[in-house]
Scaffold this active site. Sequence first.
Site, PDB file in Angstrom:
ATOM      1  N   GLY A   9     -17.771 -19.847   7.334  1.00 26.13           N
ATOM      2  CA  GLY A   9     -16.637 -20.460   8.018  1.00 26.13           C
ATOM      3  C   GLY A   9     -16.176 -19.582   9.159  1.00 26.13           C
ATOM      4  N   GLY A  14     -10.072 -18.728   4.690  1.00 27.79           N
ATOM      5  CA  GLY A  14      -9.840 -18.508   3.266  1.00 27.79           C
ATOM      6  C   GLY A  14     -11.044 -17.994   2.494  1.00 27.79           C
ATOM      7  N   GLU A  87     -17.725 -10.492   3.670  1.00 22.15           N
ATOM      8  CA  GLU A  87     -18.010  -9.991   5.031  1.00 22.15           C
ATOM      9  C   GLU A  87     -19.516  -9.838   5.235  1.00 22.15           C
ATOM     10  OE1 GLU A  87     -15.511 -10.031   6.933  1.00 22.15           O
ATOM     11  OE2 GLU A  87     -13.732  -9.619   5.723  1.00 22.15           O
TER      12      GLU A  87
END
Length: 224
Positions: A9, A14, A87
């Site tokens: 995303g 989120g 990440e």
Amino acid sequence: MAELVFFSGTMDCGKSTLALQMDHNHRARSRVGLIFTKLDRMGDSVLSSRLGLSTEAHEVHDDLDFWDVVVDFLTRGQRADYLICDESQFYTAPQIEQLARIVDELNIDVNCFGITADFRTELFPGSKRLFELADRVQVLQVAALCWCGARATHNARLIDGVMVVEGEQVVVGDTAASDSLVEYEVLCRRHYMRRMSSHAARLASATPDVLPFDLDVCAVPPRD
Ligand SMILES: [Zn+2]
């Protein structure tokens, strides 16, 4: 069968919250997991979400070998049912390959969370390799919004408030790099392409003479 899944995303969609929620759900079922992250906004060896939750995590440096870490963990008699990798856009391509091998040969679920593309709209190396190797890619449904209210699909970098589209791929936000303040903002493609951050939009609305929108888009068509 274990799976390599990429939850992708934009920023602010989120991802880290979902990563923490997923870990919680697994733990509630007595499953044991390993958590990894890289360059989290809260610092080394922590996975944090903007909602204020956080947990300890292994920090992923470029020389970390996931295969070695997990095999070492297992040979010490520990159990690992799943990996959560936040990440993951920042991971190297070989590290993503190590994660795929962990899925295939150790039958451990690997859930990667990451931003798809950088502030130049180019894929991060980790995200690119994940798109190539993942069993599934899931685009996160919590849509971040551009200042205009449209779905934000792009990450913009601002240096001292000005949007830039060139520079190093990885510069952590809210830090002063060479005396400049680096920030990020999510935008819709329309406003990314026009280099129209919320700051620029505010300036433009304060000086309507230079309003850079297509006014004809809003104009009522003349009746004949
Ligand atoms: Zn917009």
